[in-house]
Design a protein around this motif. Sequence first.
Motif, PDB file in Angstrom:
ATOM      1  N   SER A   1       0.836  -1.192   0.000  1.00  0.00           N
ATOM      2  CA  SER A   1       0.000   0.000   0.000  1.00  0.00           C
ATOM      3  C   SER A   1       0.873   1.244   0.000  1.00  0.00           C
ATOM      4  CB  SER A   1      -0.890   0.004   1.244  1.00  0.00           C
ATOM      5  OG  SER A   1      -0.101   0.202   2.410  1.00  0.00           O
ATOM      6  N   PRO A   2       0.331   2.384  -0.440  1.00  0.00           N
ATOM      7  CA  PRO A   2       1.109   3.631  -0.392  1.00  0.00           C
ATOM      8  C   PRO A   2       1.595   3.971   1.011  1.00  0.00           C
ATOM      9  CG  PRO A   2      -0.830   3.904  -1.778  1.00  0.00           C
ATOM     10  CD  PRO A   2      -0.961   2.568  -1.127  1.00  0.00           C
ATOM     11  N   LEU A   3       0.763   3.709   2.032  1.00  0.00           N
ATOM     12  CA  LEU A   3       1.171   4.021   3.398  1.00  0.00           C
ATOM     13  C   LEU A   3       2.368   3.175   3.814  1.00  0.00           C
ATOM     14  CD1 LEU A   3       0.689   5.553   5.998  1.00  0.00           C
ATOM     15  CD2 LEU A   3      -0.977   3.794   6.666  1.00  0.00           C
ATOM     16  N   HIS A   4       2.364   1.911   3.445  1.00  0.00           N
ATOM     17  CA  HIS A   4       3.487   1.039   3.780  1.00  0.00           C
ATOM     18  C   HIS A   4       4.751   1.493   3.069  1.00  0.00           C
ATOM     19  CE1 HIS A   4       5.909  -2.715   3.924  1.00  0.00           C
ATOM     20  NE2 HIS A   4       5.327  -2.842   5.101  1.00  0.00           N
ATOM     21  N   LEU A   5       4.630   1.905   1.827  1.00  0.00           N
ATOM     22  CA  LEU A   5       5.786   2.402   1.083  1.00  0.00           C
ATOM     23  C   LEU A   5       6.354   3.659   1.737  1.00  0.00           C
ATOM     24  CD1 LEU A   5       4.541   1.948  -2.601  1.00  0.00           C
ATOM     25  CD2 LEU A   5       6.382   0.680  -1.489  1.00  0.00           C
ATOM     26  N   LEU A   6       5.460   4.568   2.162  1.00  0.00           N
ATOM     27  CA  LEU A   6       5.927   5.795   2.810  1.00  0.00           C
ATOM     28  C   LEU A   6       6.636   5.495   4.118  1.00  0.00           C
ATOM     29  CD1 LEU A   6       2.887   8.169   2.139  1.00  0.00           C
ATOM     30  CD2 LEU A   6       5.174   8.301   1.123  1.00  0.00           C
ATOM     31  N   ARG A   7       6.135   4.526   4.856  1.00  0.00           N
ATOM     32  CA  ARG A   7       6.811   4.143   6.097  1.00  0.00           C
ATOM     33  C   ARG A   7       8.203   3.592   5.806  1.00  0.00           C
ATOM     34  NH1 ARG A   7       1.747   0.981   9.020  1.00  0.00           N
ATOM     35  NH2 ARG A   7       0.683   2.845   9.834  1.00  0.00           N
ATOM     36  N   ASN A   8       8.321   2.801   4.759  1.00  0.00           N
ATOM     37  CA  ASN A   8       9.618   2.257   4.377  1.00  0.00           C
ATOM     38  C   ASN A   8      10.570   3.344   3.920  1.00  0.00           C
ATOM     39  OD1 ASN A   8      10.235  -0.940   3.830  1.00  0.00           O
ATOM     40  ND2 ASN A   8       8.069  -0.539   4.156  1.00  0.00           N
ATOM     41  N   ALA A   9      10.017   4.368   3.296  1.00  0.00           N
ATOM     42  CA  ALA A   9      10.854   5.442   2.755  1.00  0.00           C
ATOM     43  C   ALA A   9      11.252   6.468   3.811  1.00  0.00           C
ATOM     44  CB  ALA A   9      10.106   6.150   1.618  1.00  0.00           C
ATOM     45  N   ALA A  10      10.565   6.477   4.943  1.00  0.00           N
ATOM     46  CA  ALA A  10      10.760   7.546   5.928  1.00  0.00           C
ATOM     47  C   ALA A  10      12.192   7.681   6.443  1.00  0.00           C
ATOM     48  CB  ALA A  10       9.790   7.360   7.089  1.00  0.00           C
ATOM     49  N   PRO A  11      12.875   6.605   6.848  1.00  0.00           N
ATOM     50  CA  PRO A  11      14.224   6.792   7.409  1.00  0.00           C
ATOM     51  C   PRO A  11      15.202   7.470   6.452  1.00  0.00           C
ATOM     52  CG  PRO A  11      13.385   4.618   7.963  1.00  0.00           C
ATOM     53  CD  PRO A  11      12.428   5.205   6.974  1.00  0.00           C
ATOM     54  N   LEU A  12      15.291   6.978   5.224  1.00  0.00           N
ATOM     55  CA  LEU A  12      16.201   7.599   4.267  1.00  0.00           C
ATOM     56  C   LEU A  12      15.737   8.996   3.883  1.00  0.00           C
ATOM     57  CD1 LEU A  12      17.474   4.968   1.666  1.00  0.00           C
ATOM     58  CD2 LEU A  12      18.715   6.076   3.511  1.00  0.00           C
ATOM     59  N   SER A  13      14.436   9.207   3.826  1.00  0.00           N
ATOM     60  CA  SER A  13      13.911  10.533   3.481  1.00  0.00           C
ATOM     61  C   SER A  13      14.292  11.563   4.541  1.00  0.00           C
ATOM     62  CB  SER A  13      12.387  10.480   3.318  1.00  0.00           C
ATOM     63  OG  SER A  13      12.009   9.602   2.272  1.00  0.00           O
ATOM     64  N   PHE A  14      14.156  11.195   5.797  1.00  0.00           N
ATOM     65  CA  PHE A  14      14.537  12.112   6.879  1.00  0.00           C
ATOM     66  C   PHE A  14      16.039  12.387   6.853  1.00  0.00           C
ATOM     67  CE2 PHE A  14      10.541  10.684   9.150  1.00  0.00           C
ATOM     68  CZ  PHE A  14       9.921  11.925   9.065  1.00  0.00           C
ATOM     69  N   ALA A  15      16.821  11.340   6.590  1.00  0.00           N
ATOM     70  CA  ALA A  15      18.278  11.524   6.521  1.00  0.00           C
ATOM     71  C   ALA A  15      18.641  12.464   5.379  1.00  0.00           C
ATOM     72  CB  ALA A  15      18.968  10.172   6.345  1.00  0.00           C
ATOM     73  N   ALA A  16      17.980  12.304   4.238  1.00  0.00           N
ATOM     74  CA  ALA A  16      18.256  13.169   3.091  1.00  0.00           C
ATOM     75  C   ALA A  16      17.853  14.608   3.396  1.00  0.00           C
ATOM     76  CB  ALA A  16      17.502  12.660   1.862  1.00  0.00           C
ATOM     77  N   ALA A  17      16.708  14.795   4.057  1.00  0.00           N
ATOM     78  CA  ALA A  17      16.266  16.146   4.413  1.00  0.00           C
ATOM     79  C   ALA A  17      17.248  16.802   5.375  1.00  0.00           C
ATOM     80  CB  ALA A  17      14.871  16.095   5.019  1.00  0.00           C
ATOM     81  N   ALA A  18      17.778  16.028   6.310  1.00  0.00           N
ATOM     82  CA  ALA A  18      18.770  16.573   7.244  1.00  0.00           C
ATOM     83  C   ALA A  18      20.031  17.001   6.504  1.00  0.00           C
ATOM     84  CB  ALA A  18      19.107  15.532   8.311  1.00  0.00           C
ATOM     85  N   MET A  19      20.426  16.211   5.507  1.00  0.00           N
ATOM     86  CA  MET A  19      21.592  16.563   4.703  1.00  0.00           C
ATOM     87  C   MET A  19      21.351  17.872   3.958  1.00  0.00           C
ATOM     88  SD  MET A  19      23.485  14.308   1.734  1.00  0.00           S
ATOM     89  CE  MET A  19      22.241  14.601   0.461  1.00  0.00           C
ATOM     90  N   ALA A  20      20.148  18.043   3.431  1.00  0.00           N
ATOM     91  CA  ALA A  20      19.825  19.276   2.720  1.00  0.00           C
ATOM     92  C   ALA A  20      19.852  20.473   3.655  1.00  0.00           C
ATOM     93  CB  ALA A  20      18.453  19.152   2.057  1.00  0.00           C
ATOM     94  N   ALA A  21      19.317  20.310   4.855  1.00  0.00           N
ATOM     95  CA  ALA A  21      19.319  21.408   5.822  1.00  0.00           C
ATOM     96  C   ALA A  21      20.738  21.811   6.184  1.00  0.00           C
ATOM     97  CB  ALA A  21      18.543  20.997   7.078  1.00  0.00           C
ATOM     98  N   ALA A  22      21.609  20.815   6.353  1.00  0.00           N
ATOM     99  CA  ALA A  22      23.007  21.120   6.663  1.00  0.00           C
ATOM    100  C   ALA A  22      23.666  21.852   5.503  1.00  0.00           C
ATOM    101  CB  ALA A  22      23.758  19.834   6.979  1.00  0.00           C
ATOM    102  N   GLY A  23      23.358  21.420   4.282  1.00  0.00           N
ATOM    103  CA  GLY A  23      23.926  22.089   3.116  1.00  0.00           C
ATOM    104  C   GLY A  23      23.473  23.527   2.993  1.00  0.00           C
ATOM    105  N   TYR A  24      22.216  23.775   3.341  1.00  0.00           N
ATOM    106  CA  TYR A  24      21.694  25.141   3.255  1.00  0.00           C
ATOM    107  C   TYR A  24      22.443  26.076   4.197  1.00  0.00           C
ATOM    108  CZ  TYR A  24      18.536  29.105   3.715  1.00  0.00           C
ATOM    109  OH  TYR A  24      18.015  30.368   3.755  1.00  0.00           O
ATOM    110  N   THR A  25      22.738  25.613   5.407  1.00  0.00           N
ATOM    111  CA  THR A  25      23.438  26.468   6.363  1.00  0.00           C
ATOM    112  C   THR A  25      24.810  26.878   5.847  1.00  0.00           C
ATOM    113  OG1 THR A  25      24.382  24.565   7.543  1.00  0.00           O
ATOM    114  CG2 THR A  25      22.246  25.384   8.291  1.00  0.00           C
ATOM    115  N   LEU A  26      25.411  26.040   4.998  1.00  0.00           N
ATOM    116  CA  LEU A  26      26.709  26.380   4.424  1.00  0.00           C
ATOM    117  C   LEU A  26      26.566  27.321   3.238  1.00  0.00           C
ATOM    118  CD1 LEU A  26      28.382  22.836   4.498  1.00  0.00           C
ATOM    119  CD2 LEU A  26      28.757  24.729   6.096  1.00  0.00           C
TER     120      LEU A  26
END
Length: 276
Positions: A208-233
């Motif tokens: 289901s889409p919800l199950h896919l989103l749950r599976n994608a959440a860890p890497l998605s959050f890690a990628a978003a954190a990387m983007a936030a760090a890049g923005y500060t630079l």
Amino acid sequence: MFGTVLGEPDLPMQVAVLVAGVVLVGTPHGGLDHRAGREVLTPSFGAAWPLPFAGAYIGAAAAMVALWCALPVVGLALFLALSWAHFGEANSHGAWLVVERFARGGIPIVAPALAHPGDIDMIFGWMAGTDGAALATILRGPAAWAWVPALVAYLTRTALTRASASLESAALTAVAVALSPLLSFTLFFCLVHAPRAMIEAGRETGESPLHLLRNAAPLSFAAAAMAAAGYTLLVDGATPEVAAVRTVFIWLAALTVPHMLLTSIAARARQGRRRP
């Protein structure tokens, strides 16, 4: 220029839409890359597959960022080429596969360069300095000379045999022409490219889409954190809008390299297993 077409919002609002759309809607389809990594690496590494996956994924992303920082024009050119190829892969098939991929993949890249030269020159300047406009000139010149005939041939050939694909490509081209580059890219990436990838993933596994989103959440959050760090630079010495645009596209470039490699290797492995 920005915000003057069809009553569009001004630049800060367009950048906000770009950031929110790419991070919240576009990122999850790449957040499933660990599944492809597990599929590819488990035969060789067994239960230890996360270690080589993390090393290879981070290494490929870091290499792209390093290339962009050292040679911005080369980094931007490589990102455009990879994006063109990657966007063209989706929903492309048939006897004219090469032409179709070339035509479809170029829609979100070449059409804005032709329709909004001033905006594209400015955006490329933000991302690659004063030499970035040279890439825009190539898109409007040699690249367009090859892409426009390919698109016309593709639309003509598929109009009767695959009307839905032809109409979709024509509509995407019209959007790229009518809207500013930042908005048209956001709409394409968030409403076409990313959802299609998620739908394909669900179709293959029956999830289901919800199950896919749950599976994608860890890497998605890690990628978003990387983007936030890049923005500060990147925000140091630049306006928030310029820093945000640079961050989004350098970040996408960093993720595109391992994402394309993994999905390509996994697809070939599946094809090999299906052969008798």
